[in-house]
Motif scaffolding. Structure first.
Motif, PDB file in Angstrom:
ATOM      1  N   PRO A  95       0.861  -1.197   0.000  1.00  8.49           N
ATOM      2  CA  PRO A  95       0.000   0.000   0.000  1.00  8.49           C
ATOM      3  C   PRO A  95       0.891   1.238   0.000  1.00  8.49           C
ATOM      4  N   GLN A  96       0.601   2.170  -0.885  1.00 11.36           N
ATOM      5  CA  GLN A  96       1.440   3.359  -1.044  1.00 11.36           C
ATOM      6  C   GLN A  96       0.614   4.636  -0.906  1.00 11.36           C
ATOM      7  N   ARG A  97       1.305   5.758  -0.665  1.00 14.43           N
ATOM      8  CA  ARG A  97       0.622   7.041  -0.562  1.00 14.43           C
ATOM      9  C   ARG A  97       0.206   7.546  -1.946  1.00 14.43           C
ATOM     10  N   LEU A  98      -0.796   8.402  -1.977  1.00 14.91           N
ATOM     11  CA  LEU A  98      -1.215   9.025  -3.227  1.00 14.91           C
ATOM     12  C   LEU A  98      -0.062   9.835  -3.804  1.00 14.91           C
ATOM     13  N   GLY A  99       0.113   9.742  -5.124  1.00 13.96           N
ATOM     14  CA  GLY A  99       1.174  10.486  -5.782  1.00 13.96           C
ATOM     15  C   GLY A  99       2.502   9.755  -5.806  1.00 13.96           C
ATOM     16  N   GLU A 100       2.576   8.605  -5.138  1.00 19.03           N
ATOM     17  CA  GLU A 100       3.783   7.786  -5.155  1.00 19.03           C
ATOM     18  C   GLU A 100       3.448   6.398  -5.685  1.00 19.03           C
ATOM     19  N   SER A 101       4.409   5.782  -6.356  1.00 15.76           N
ATOM     20  CA  SER A 101       4.213   4.435  -6.899  1.00 15.76           C
ATOM     21  C   SER A 101       2.870   4.332  -7.633  1.00 15.76           C
ATOM     22  N   GLU A 102       2.666   5.228  -8.594  1.00  9.10           N
ATOM     23  CA  GLU A 102       1.374   5.299  -9.276  1.00  9.10           C
ATOM     24  C   GLU A 102       1.046   4.034 -10.073  1.00  9.10           C
ATOM     25  N   GLY A 103       2.088   3.275 -10.442  1.00  8.97           N
ATOM     26  CA  GLY A 103       1.848   2.015 -11.153  1.00  8.97           C
ATOM     27  C   GLY A 103       1.139   1.006 -10.267  1.00  8.97           C
ATOM     28  N   THR A 104       1.627   0.837  -9.034  1.00 12.26           N
ATOM     29  CA  THR A 104       0.984  -0.133  -8.145  1.00 12.26           C
ATOM     30  C   THR A 104      -0.382   0.368  -7.671  1.00 12.26           C
ATOM     31  N   ASN A 105      -0.512   1.678  -7.472  1.00 17.18           N
ATOM     32  CA  ASN A 105      -1.817   2.214  -7.076  1.00 17.18           C
ATOM     33  C   ASN A 105      -2.861   1.986  -8.165  1.00 17.18           C
ATOM     34  N   LYS A 106      -2.435   2.079  -9.421  1.00 18.51           N
ATOM     35  CA  LYS A 106      -3.370   1.834 -10.533  1.00 18.51           C
ATOM     36  C   LYS A 106      -3.756   0.352 -10.589  1.00 18.51           C
ATOM     37  N   LEU A 107      -2.804  -0.524 -10.303  1.00 18.60           N
ATOM     38  CA  LEU A 107      -3.126  -1.957 -10.277  1.00 18.60           C
ATOM     39  C   LEU A 107      -4.204  -2.246  -9.236  1.00 18.60           C
ATOM     40  N   LEU A 108      -4.102  -1.590  -8.091  1.00 22.99           N
ATOM     41  CA  LEU A 108      -5.129  -1.760  -7.060  1.00 22.99           C
ATOM     42  C   LEU A 108      -6.469  -1.202  -7.525  1.00 22.99           C
ATOM     43  N   LYS A 109      -6.429  -0.013  -8.105  1.00 22.68           N
ATOM     44  CA  LYS A 109      -7.653   0.638  -8.584  1.00 22.68           C
ATOM     45  C   LYS A 109      -8.360  -0.211  -9.626  1.00 22.68           C
ATOM     46  N   ASP A 110      -7.573  -0.846 -10.506  1.00 23.83           N
ATOM     47  CA  ASP A 110      -8.139  -1.660 -11.593  1.00 23.83           C
ATOM     48  C   ASP A 110      -8.460  -3.086 -11.160  1.00 23.83           C
ATOM     49  N   GLY A 111      -8.196  -3.406  -9.905  1.00 21.14           N
ATOM     50  CA  GLY A 111      -8.500  -4.751  -9.409  1.00 21.14           C
ATOM     51  C   GLY A 111      -7.565  -5.834  -9.923  1.00 21.14           C
ATOM     52  N   LYS A 112      -6.375  -5.435 -10.374  1.00 23.94           N
ATOM     53  CA  LYS A 112      -5.427  -6.409 -10.912  1.00 23.94           C
ATOM     54  C   LYS A 112      -4.409  -6.880  -9.879  1.00 23.94           C
ATOM     55  N   ALA A 113      -4.456  -6.284  -8.695  1.00 19.61           N
ATOM     56  CA  ALA A 113      -3.522  -6.661  -7.633  1.00 19.61           C
ATOM     57  C   ALA A 113      -4.209  -6.526  -6.287  1.00 19.61           C
ATOM     58  N   LYS A 114      -3.631  -7.200  -5.301  1.00 21.66           N
ATOM     59  CA  LYS A 114      -4.107  -7.117  -3.923  1.00 21.66           C
ATOM     60  C   LYS A 114      -3.036  -6.430  -3.084  1.00 21.66           C
ATOM     61  N   ALA A 115      -3.465  -5.650  -2.109  1.00 25.18           N
ATOM     62  CA  ALA A 115      -2.516  -4.957  -1.236  1.00 25.18           C
ATOM     63  C   ALA A 115      -2.119  -5.849  -0.063  1.00 25.18           C
ATOM     64  N   ILE A 116      -0.867  -5.750   0.332  1.00 21.22           N
ATOM     65  CA  ILE A 116      -0.379  -6.477   1.508  1.00 21.22           C
ATOM     66  C   ILE A 116      -0.530  -5.557   2.708  1.00 21.22           C
ATOM     67  N   TYR A 117      -1.632  -5.716   3.438  1.00 21.09           N
ATOM     68  CA  TYR A 117      -1.877  -4.882   4.604  1.00 21.09           C
ATOM     69  C   TYR A 117      -1.321  -5.514   5.878  1.00 21.09           C
ATOM     70  N   ASP A 118      -1.193  -6.842   5.863  1.00 14.85           N
ATOM     71  CA  ASP A 118      -0.686  -7.571   7.024  1.00 14.85           C
ATOM     72  C   ASP A 118       0.371  -8.554   6.537  1.00 14.85           C
ATOM     73  N   MET A 119       1.639  -8.289   6.850  1.00 20.82           N
ATOM     74  CA  MET A 119       2.717  -9.142   6.345  1.00 20.82           C
ATOM     75  C   MET A 119       2.641 -10.561   6.890  1.00 20.82           C
ATOM     76  N   ASP A 120       2.312 -10.698   8.155  1.00 16.90           N
ATOM     77  CA  ASP A 120       2.227 -12.043   8.732  1.00 16.90           C
ATOM     78  C   ASP A 120       1.145 -12.861   8.042  1.00 16.90           C
ATOM     79  N   GLU A 121       0.041 -12.214   7.749  1.00 17.24           N
ATOM     80  CA  GLU A 121      -1.066 -12.886   7.060  1.00 17.24           C
ATOM     81  C   GLU A 121      -0.644 -13.286   5.652  1.00 17.24           C
ATOM     82  N   PHE A 122       0.073 -12.396   4.975  1.00 18.26           N
ATOM     83  CA  PHE A 122       0.545 -12.687   3.625  1.00 18.26           C
ATOM     84  C   PHE A 122       1.522 -13.863   3.630  1.00 18.26           C
ATOM     85  N   VAL A 123       2.474 -13.832   4.535  1.00 21.38           N
ATOM     86  CA  VAL A 123       3.480 -14.896   4.610  1.00 21.38           C
ATOM     87  C   VAL A 123       2.818 -16.233   4.925  1.00 21.38           C
TER      88      VAL A 123
END
Length: 261
Positions: free
Chosen positions: A173-201
């Motif tokens: 998860p990134q701030r607005l105006g930064e890493s716009e490529g990954t933010n667009k992937l989230l917006k378009d539903g093409k990626a999932k955000a890692i909000y909890d690293m332990d859960e992801f691992v």
């Protein structure tokens, strides 16, 4: 330098299976659960910290990290995982240490981890060889993590490969105006955000049961168990020392590194 003769199942998802695949190191890593991590060569401090933390956590839970050996997110991913638990895919010959700034890191991976290349010895990286390298990086992983990326960056080409291969894509998860490529992937539903690293691992570490006979401990922490001096540790694992101190894994007492975990 040797050539891999047997087919690697993961690479069958590539548009064309590599005609030749050279390696230097431990082929056993190919049998492990693997996560590919890619991203900007000039990540923000936030991305640097989080990527190194994520790759370290994955490594401690037996997941092998795959990346491209480049500066930035790639190098942080490899160093966070530890040389013995990472695969670096090169855009050049297996004997070429590129980029030169990562020479020591790549030497450590050749000795304790695994280097892979589709190119003959002596081959120097070219713009098209980076694209070839990126496809291989993506193919090897059970999923793709994009640490940070601008919309028109080379990293997004890796994302295109992942989409074609139907790989799951995760981003920080990134701030607005930064890493716009990954933010667009989230917006378009093409990626999932890692909000909890332990859960992801946990999603990937549970797949180790029955697949891997043992968990390989982080070689940095093993090194710290020998109580090296702070100067020695910084020389060998500069990036890891800061992260480990921050995470409470080590402390420095009278110029000596003490392992806490």
């Amino acid at each position: 330098m040797s050539v891999i003769r047997d087919k690697i199942t993961e690479l069958l998802s590539m548009k064309s299976y590599p005609e030749k695949l050279f390696y230097d190191g431990n082929l056993e890593l190919l049998k492990r659960t693997k996560i590919s991590i890619v991203g900007s060569r000039k990540p923000t401090q936030y991305s640097r910290t989080q990527i190194q933390k994520l790759s370290s956590l994955l490594s401690k839970n037996g997941v092998c990290i795959v990346s491209g050996g480049a500066m930035g997110v790639d190098a942080l991913s490899h160093s966070g995982a530890g040389a013995s638990n990472t695969i670096a895919v090169l855009p050049c010959g297996i004997d070429v240490r590129y980029p030169a700034i990562n020479k020591n890191l790549l030497e450590d991976i050749a000795k304790d981890g695994l280097l892979l290349s589709q190119f003959d010895a002596g081959f120097k990286a070219t713009p098209w060889s980076f694209v070839v390298r990126n496809e291989l990086v993506v193919a090897l992983g059970d999923a793709l993590v994009v640490g940070e990326a601008d919309i028109d960056s080379g990293t997004m080409r890796s994302v295109e490969f992942a989409l074609k291969m139907k790989k799951e894509i995760f981003v920080l998860p990134q701030r607005l105006g930064e890493s716009e490529g990954t933010n667009k992937l989230l917006k378009d539903g093409k990626a999932k955000a890692i909000y909890d690293m332990d859960e992801f691992v946990a999603m990937f570490s549970t797949t180790l049961k029955g697949k891997n006979s043992s968990i390989v401990e982080d070689d940095f922490l093993l090194y710290c168990s020998k109580n090296p001096t702070y100067e020695e540790a910084m020389k060998k694992y500069q990036n890891r020392v800061f992260e480990a101190e921050l995470n409470g894994e080590i402390k420095v007492v009278n110029g000596v590194v003490i392992r806490l975990t």
